[in-house]
Design a protein around this motif. Structure first.
Motif, PDB file in Angstrom:
ATOM      1  N   GLY A   4      54.178  82.406  17.080  1.00  0.00           N
ATOM      2  CA  GLY A   4      52.795  82.333  16.640  1.00  0.00           C
ATOM      3  C   GLY A   4      52.462  80.923  16.196  1.00  0.00           C
ATOM      4  O   GLY A   4      53.296  80.226  15.617  1.00  0.00           O
ATOM      5  N   VAL A   5      51.246  80.494  16.481  1.00  0.00           N
ATOM      6  CA  VAL A   5      50.739  79.199  16.042  1.00  0.00           C
ATOM      7  C   VAL A   5      49.430  79.452  15.312  1.00  0.00           C
ATOM      8  O   VAL A   5      48.580  80.215  15.784  1.00  0.00           O
ATOM      9  N   LEU A   6      49.245  78.792  14.169  1.00  0.00           N
ATOM     10  CA  LEU A   6      48.141  79.089  13.271  1.00  0.00           C
ATOM     11  C   LEU A   6      47.393  77.804  12.929  1.00  0.00           C
ATOM     12  O   LEU A   6      47.967  76.877  12.358  1.00  0.00           O
ATOM     13  N   GLY A   7      46.115  77.719  13.315  1.00  0.00           N
ATOM     14  CA  GLY A   7      45.327  76.544  12.974  1.00  0.00           C
ATOM     15  C   GLY A   7      44.158  76.338  13.913  1.00  0.00           C
ATOM     16  O   GLY A   7      43.828  77.194  14.734  1.00  0.00           O
ATOM     17  N   GLU A   8      43.567  75.149  13.808  1.00  0.00           N
ATOM     18  CA  GLU A   8      42.303  74.886  14.487  1.00  0.00           C
ATOM     19  C   GLU A   8      42.457  74.634  15.983  1.00  0.00           C
ATOM     20  O   GLU A   8      43.493  74.163  16.453  1.00  0.00           O
ATOM     21  N   VAL A  32      49.980  72.749  20.600  1.00  0.00           N
ATOM     22  CA  VAL A  32      51.321  73.338  20.450  1.00  0.00           C
ATOM     23  C   VAL A  32      51.401  74.648  21.227  1.00  0.00           C
ATOM     24  O   VAL A  32      52.369  74.897  21.962  1.00  0.00           O
ATOM     25  N   ALA A  33      50.380  75.491  21.084  1.00  0.00           N
ATOM     26  CA  ALA A  33      50.374  76.768  21.809  1.00  0.00           C
ATOM     27  C   ALA A  33      50.371  76.551  23.315  1.00  0.00           C
ATOM     28  O   ALA A  33      51.095  77.231  24.062  1.00  0.00           O
ATOM     29  N   LEU A  34      49.565  75.601  23.772  1.00  0.00           N
ATOM     30  CA  LEU A  34      49.506  75.304  25.202  1.00  0.00           C
ATOM     31  C   LEU A  34      50.861  74.855  25.728  1.00  0.00           C
ATOM     32  O   LEU A  34      51.323  75.299  26.792  1.00  0.00           O
ATOM     33  N   THR A  35      51.524  73.966  24.979  1.00  0.00           N
ATOM     34  CA  THR A  35      52.833  73.483  25.420  1.00  0.00           C
ATOM     35  C   THR A  35      53.847  74.618  25.469  1.00  0.00           C
ATOM     36  O   THR A  35      54.629  74.729  26.422  1.00  0.00           O
ATOM     37  N   LEU A  36      53.848  75.476  24.465  1.00  0.00           N
ATOM     38  CA  LEU A  36      54.777  76.601  24.462  1.00  0.00           C
ATOM     39  C   LEU A  36      54.570  77.479  25.692  1.00  0.00           C
ATOM     40  O   LEU A  36      55.541  77.891  26.339  1.00  0.00           O
ATOM     41  N   ALA A  37      53.316  77.750  26.011  1.00  0.00           N
ATOM     42  CA  ALA A  37      53.041  78.573  27.189  1.00  0.00           C
ATOM     43  C   ALA A  37      53.573  77.911  28.454  1.00  0.00           C
ATOM     44  O   ALA A  37      54.135  78.583  29.335  1.00  0.00           O
ATOM     45  N   ARG A  38      53.405  76.598  28.554  1.00  0.00           N
ATOM     46  CA  ARG A  38      53.880  75.890  29.747  1.00  0.00           C
ATOM     47  C   ARG A  38      55.399  75.766  29.786  1.00  0.00           C
ATOM     48  O   ARG A  38      55.974  75.495  30.840  1.00  0.00           O
ATOM     49  N   LEU A  39      56.047  75.977  28.632  1.00  0.00           N
ATOM     50  CA  LEU A  39      57.510  76.047  28.595  1.00  0.00           C
ATOM     51  C   LEU A  39      58.004  77.472  28.792  1.00  0.00           C
ATOM     52  O   LEU A  39      59.188  77.761  28.588  1.00  0.00           O
ATOM     53  N   ASP A  40      57.105  78.355  29.197  1.00  0.00           N
ATOM     54  CA  ASP A  40      57.421  79.772  29.455  1.00  0.00           C
ATOM     55  C   ASP A  40      57.852  80.518  28.197  1.00  0.00           C
ATOM     56  O   ASP A  40      58.697  81.422  28.250  1.00  0.00           O
ATOM     57  N   ILE A  41      57.237  80.160  27.062  1.00  0.00           N
ATOM     58  CA  ILE A  41      57.463  80.874  25.807  1.00  0.00           C
ATOM     59  C   ILE A  41      56.228  81.707  25.505  1.00  0.00           C
ATOM     60  O   ILE A  41      55.102  81.200  25.525  1.00  0.00           O
ATOM     61  N   ARG A  42      56.422  82.972  25.214  1.00  0.00           N
ATOM     62  CA  ARG A  42      55.273  83.808  24.848  1.00  0.00           C
ATOM     63  C   ARG A  42      54.706  83.324  23.516  1.00  0.00           C
ATOM     64  O   ARG A  42      55.450  83.115  22.547  1.00  0.00           O
ATOM     65  N   CYS A  43      53.391  83.167  23.475  1.00  0.00           N
ATOM     66  CA  CYS A  43      52.768  82.546  22.317  1.00  0.00           C
ATOM     67  C   CYS A  43      51.487  83.282  21.935  1.00  0.00           C
ATOM     68  O   CYS A  43      50.749  83.756  22.800  1.00  0.00           O
ATOM     69  N   LEU A  62      42.990  78.864  27.137  1.00  0.00           N
ATOM     70  CA  LEU A  62      44.119  79.623  26.592  1.00  0.00           C
ATOM     71  C   LEU A  62      44.454  80.817  27.478  1.00  0.00           C
ATOM     72  O   LEU A  62      45.625  81.099  27.755  1.00  0.00           O
ATOM     73  N   SER A  63      43.424  81.520  27.929  1.00  0.00           N
ATOM     74  CA  SER A  63      43.640  82.678  28.794  1.00  0.00           C
ATOM     75  C   SER A  63      44.318  82.276  30.093  1.00  0.00           C
ATOM     76  O   SER A  63      45.226  82.979  30.583  1.00  0.00           O
ATOM     77  N   ALA A  64      43.919  81.140  30.637  1.00  0.00           N
ATOM     78  CA  ALA A  64      44.501  80.679  31.901  1.00  0.00           C
ATOM     79  C   ALA A  64      45.986  80.391  31.770  1.00  0.00           C
ATOM     80  O   ALA A  64      46.737  80.480  32.750  1.00  0.00           O
ATOM     81  N   GLU A  65      46.430  80.028  30.563  1.00  0.00           N
ATOM     82  CA  GLU A  65      47.843  79.733  30.335  1.00  0.00           C
ATOM     83  C   GLU A  65      48.625  80.944  29.853  1.00  0.00           C
ATOM     84  O   GLU A  65      49.834  80.861  29.631  1.00  0.00           O
ATOM     85  N   GLY A  66      47.943  82.056  29.628  1.00  0.00           N
ATOM     86  CA  GLY A  66      48.620  83.261  29.171  1.00  0.00           C
ATOM     87  C   GLY A  66      48.881  83.312  27.685  1.00  0.00           C
ATOM     88  O   GLY A  66      49.742  84.079  27.228  1.00  0.00           O
ATOM     89  N   VAL A  67      48.147  82.503  26.896  1.00  0.00           N
ATOM     90  CA  VAL A  67      48.300  82.524  25.444  1.00  0.00           C
ATOM     91  C   VAL A  67      47.494  83.681  24.868  1.00  0.00           C
ATOM     92  O   VAL A  67      46.297  83.815  25.138  1.00  0.00           O
TER      93      VAL A  67
END
Length: 292
Positions: A4-8, A32-43, A62-67
């Motif tokens: 989970g990532v929390l912030g603006e 941070v969330a975008l990078t995690l998604a691109r590293l194949d981490i569920r976020c 965000l939706s396009a990256e699966g976040v």
């Protein structure tokens, strides 16, 4: 595994002499969330955007990256006007109204990362701390101040930072953050001060001079990865996300026991991903397939 990532979330407005003004999704937690998604981490990103076209664009990205997204309420989408110097280093003028109110629906997380403006701009900062406190003991907690001048009074900088850092198991600062919060202290002194607050692992990034990590019993410095720098936007966030991806399956005790070789492996990979991000315009981190 879910982080989970929390912030603006906000829109970076970049003045580009070739293309005119360019708007791109941004904000440290968003990146941070975008990078995690691109590293194949569920976020899952806990954030807030306005009911406007810019907010729609952020949610679509965000939706396009699966976040996955948990939305709190706010009045308008934040804007950061970025200016680049000759080395590609960005400075920002930020317009942020931050007052999210999250429901008490707490999905299970392995890691919760929080920080940046969302952790200091009131009244939303209190809500960020409430969410972080809810996950303490149930997830590894990470904090990155991503300090921005003008949002916290200078004489309150350390108090504000330490109130947030004391909630975390992992704290990452840039050398600029360290200088703003602990002026006149060297980085070993800064790391010792932060560890004394309770975190198990402290990381300080130093731009082209690399990064260093500390636990109570180990310290290791790594070099920056070679890169043809276009700009540095999002590089620190890519570094942070990569550290989280490497620690996500560890509990606090395992993180606290990292030795110098293990710290080196974590930070070297994070520096590599950050370097790849610097080679791309804007906060556009690489996908896992671009790295190998």
């Amino acid at each position: 595994m879910t982080i989970g990532v929390l912030g603006e979330s906000l829109v970076d407005v970049l003045a580009d002499t070739a293309a005119g003004t360019v708007e791109r999704p941004g904000g440290s937690p968003f990146n941070v969330a975008l990078t995690l998604a691109r590293l194949d981490i569920r976020c899952r990103l806990f954030t807030a955007v306005g009911d406007d076209s810019r907010g729609d664009s952020l949610l679509a990205a965000l939706s396009a990256e699966g976040v996955d997204v948990t939305l709190g309420a706010t009045t308008s989408t934040a804007i950061a006007r970025a200016t680049l110097d000759g080395s590609g280093r960005a400075t920002y003028e930020i317009d942020l109204a931050w007052d999210p109110r999250f429901s008490d629906d707490w999905p299970p997380l392995d890691v919760l990362h929080f920080g940046s403006l969302g952790a200091v701009v009131q009244p939303g900062a209190d809500e960020v701390r409430r969410v972080a406190d809810r996950y303490r003991g149930n997830a590894l907690i990470s904090y990155d101040p991503n300090w921005r001048d003008g949002f916290v009074a200078v004489d309150a900088a350390r108090e504000t930072f330490e109130a947030n850092a004391s909630r975390a198991d992992v704290v990452k600062l840039s050398h600029d953050d360290a200088a703003a919060i602990y002026p006149n202290a060297d980085l070993d002194e800064v790391a010792a001060a932060v560890l004394s607050l309770g975190p198990a692992f402290v990381v300080i990034t130093k731009g082209e001079q690399g990064a260093a990590g500390w636990t109570a019993n180990a310290r290791k410095q790594v070099a920056a990865a070679p890169a043809e720098v276009v700009d540095t936007i999002g590089a620190g966030d890519a570094f942070m996300a990569t550290v989280l991806s490497e620690l996500a399956e560890m509990d606090r005790a395992t993180v606290a026991a990292l030795n110098s070789r293990e710290i080196e492996l974590v930070l070297s990979f994070a520096a590599f991903v950050a370097g790849k991000t610097c080679e791309r315009a804007g906060a556009d981190p690489p996908r896992i397939g671009d790295l190998f």
